[in-house]
Design an enzyme around this catalytic site. Structure first.
Site, PDB file in Angstrom:
ATOM      1  N   ASN A  65       0.822  -1.067  -0.071  1.00  0.00           N
ATOM      2  CA  ASN A  65       0.045   0.220  -0.125  1.00  0.00           C
ATOM      3  C   ASN A  65       0.780   1.248   0.031  1.00  0.00           C
ATOM      4  O   ASN A  65       1.959   1.309   0.858  1.00  0.00           O
ATOM      5  CB  ASN A  65      -1.140  -0.055   1.023  1.00  0.00           C
ATOM      6  CG  ASN A  65      -0.428  -0.133   2.490  1.00  0.00           C
ATOM      7  OD1 ASN A  65       0.529  -0.978   2.876  1.00  0.00           O
ATOM      8  ND2 ASN A  65      -0.966   0.627   3.467  1.00  0.00           N
ATOM      9  N   ILE A  66       0.591   1.982  -0.723  1.00  0.00           N
ATOM     10  CA  ILE A  66       1.391   3.446  -0.828  1.00  0.00           C
ATOM     11  C   ILE A  66       0.144   4.660  -0.610  1.00  0.00           C
ATOM     12  O   ILE A  66      -0.928   4.891  -1.433  1.00  0.00           O
ATOM     13  CB  ILE A  66       1.693   3.751  -2.294  1.00  0.00           C
ATOM     14  CG1 ILE A  66       2.540   2.505  -2.885  1.00  0.00           C
ATOM     15  CG2 ILE A  66       2.765   4.950  -2.461  1.00  0.00           C
ATOM     16  CD1 ILE A  66       3.735   2.189  -2.058  1.00  0.00           C
ATOM     17  N   GLU A  67       0.400   5.040   0.457  1.00  0.00           N
ATOM     18  CA  GLU A  67      -0.437   6.442   0.932  1.00  0.00           C
ATOM     19  C   GLU A  67       0.015   7.643   0.428  1.00  0.00           C
ATOM     20  O   GLU A  67       1.052   7.841   0.049  1.00  0.00           O
ATOM     21  CB  GLU A  67      -0.790   6.441   2.777  1.00  0.00           C
ATOM     22  CG  GLU A  67      -1.299   4.980   3.103  1.00  0.00           C
ATOM     23  CD  GLU A  67      -1.444   5.117   4.754  1.00  0.00           C
ATOM     24  OE1 GLU A  67      -2.379   4.044   4.868  1.00  0.00           O
ATOM     25  OE2 GLU A  67      -0.857   5.924   5.346  1.00  0.00           O
ATOM     26  N   GLU A  69      -2.994  -4.524  -3.202  1.00  0.00           N
ATOM     27  CA  GLU A  69      -3.600  -5.479  -4.205  1.00  0.00           C
ATOM     28  C   GLU A  69      -3.654  -4.697  -5.405  1.00  0.00           C
ATOM     29  O   GLU A  69      -3.327  -5.227  -6.539  1.00  0.00           O
ATOM     30  CB  GLU A  69      -5.106  -5.841  -3.637  1.00  0.00           C
ATOM     31  CG  GLU A  69      -5.204  -6.533  -2.452  1.00  0.00           C
ATOM     32  CD  GLU A  69      -5.315  -5.802  -1.092  1.00  0.00           C
ATOM     33  OE1 GLU A  69      -5.847  -6.122  -0.359  1.00  0.00           O
ATOM     34  OE2 GLU A  69      -5.074  -4.458  -1.214  1.00  0.00           O
ATOM     35  N   CYS A  98     -10.469  -2.601  -4.552  1.00  0.00           N
ATOM     36  CA  CYS A  98      -9.830  -3.791  -4.744  1.00  0.00           C
ATOM     37  C   CYS A  98     -10.449  -5.075  -5.242  1.00  0.00           C
ATOM     38  O   CYS A  98      -9.876  -5.615  -6.294  1.00  0.00           O
ATOM     39  CB  CYS A  98      -8.763  -4.118  -3.624  1.00  0.00           C
ATOM     40  SG  CYS A  98      -7.475  -3.051  -3.329  1.00  0.00           S
ATOM     41  N   CYS A 128     -10.247  -4.357  -0.050  1.00  0.00           N
ATOM     42  CA  CYS A 128     -11.566  -3.416   0.217  1.00  0.00           C
ATOM     43  C   CYS A 128     -12.252  -3.579  -1.166  1.00  0.00           C
ATOM     44  O   CYS A 128     -11.740  -4.414  -2.152  1.00  0.00           O
ATOM     45  CB  CYS A 128     -10.870  -1.953   0.221  1.00  0.00           C
ATOM     46  SG  CYS A 128     -10.099  -1.218  -1.284  1.00  0.00           S
ATOM     47  N   CYS A 173      -4.004   0.836  -2.741  1.00  0.00           N
ATOM     48  CA  CYS A 173      -3.736  -0.531  -1.672  1.00  0.00           C
ATOM     49  C   CYS A 173      -2.763  -1.356  -2.364  1.00  0.00           C
ATOM     50  O   CYS A 173      -2.395  -1.220  -3.698  1.00  0.00           O
ATOM     51  CB  CYS A 173      -5.152  -1.253  -1.692  1.00  0.00           C
ATOM     52  SG  CYS A 173      -6.840  -0.148  -0.999  1.00  0.00           S
TER      53      CYS A 173
END
Length: 159
Positions: A54-56, A67, A101, A98, A65
């Site tokens: 995940n890359i916020e 996935e 995804c 989620c 996310c």
């Protein structure tokens, strides 16, 4: 009368490689806002594994996310046939992808494709003798029942 399998069968060696790759991917999560690391690993039909974390983003809508990171990496490099997915977090229970995804996975993965939801304490559970390590094995179809997919766009329409 024969039983119908809900998901494809995954070789034990592939299952272990995939779970290990999900844990490796989790290490590269950029999650300074939620502090919720997620790692995903996709097993492609050719045997390769594509990892994603995940890359916020400070603009929360820009977050992607794990996935979707894995799917985007794979598809953008020409890989579009997948055999299985493993997802792990820092939580000692199985956490599901989620909704966004799930829909993206539905676009590129068979409904019967296995999805392994791996608890963070997987290794400990295996060491304690729990053979499956607490992994919840599900499928795209179970994660997204009554889903809408590319084939629905080909259905005939009334004039």
């Amino acid at each position: 009368m024969s039983a119908i399998a809900k998901t494809w069968t995954l070789e034990v060696s592939d299952r272990e490689r995939l779970i290990k790759a999900a844990f490796e991917a989790r290490e590269f999560a950029y999650c300074k806002y939620s502090n919720f690391r997620v790692g995903a690993a996709l097993l492609a039909a050719d045997g390769s594994i594509i990892k994603g974390a995940n890359i916020e983003n400070a603009s929360y809508g820009g977050t992607i996310c794990a996935e979707r990171t894995a799917i985007v990496k794979a598809v953008s490099e020409g890989t579009r046939a997948f055999v299985a997915l493993a997802v792990t977090t820092d939580v000692p229970s199985a956490i599901s992808p989620c909704g966004i995804c799930r829909q993206v996975l539905r676009e590129f993965c068979a409904l019967t494709m296995p999805v392994l939801l791996v608890p963070s304490n997987y290794d400990k559970l295996v060491a304690e003798g729990k053979a499956d390590g607490g992994v919840l094995e599900t499928s795209i179809d179970e994660l997204l029942p009554h889903s809408f997919g590319p084939e629905h766009l080909e259905l005939p329409r009334k004039p």
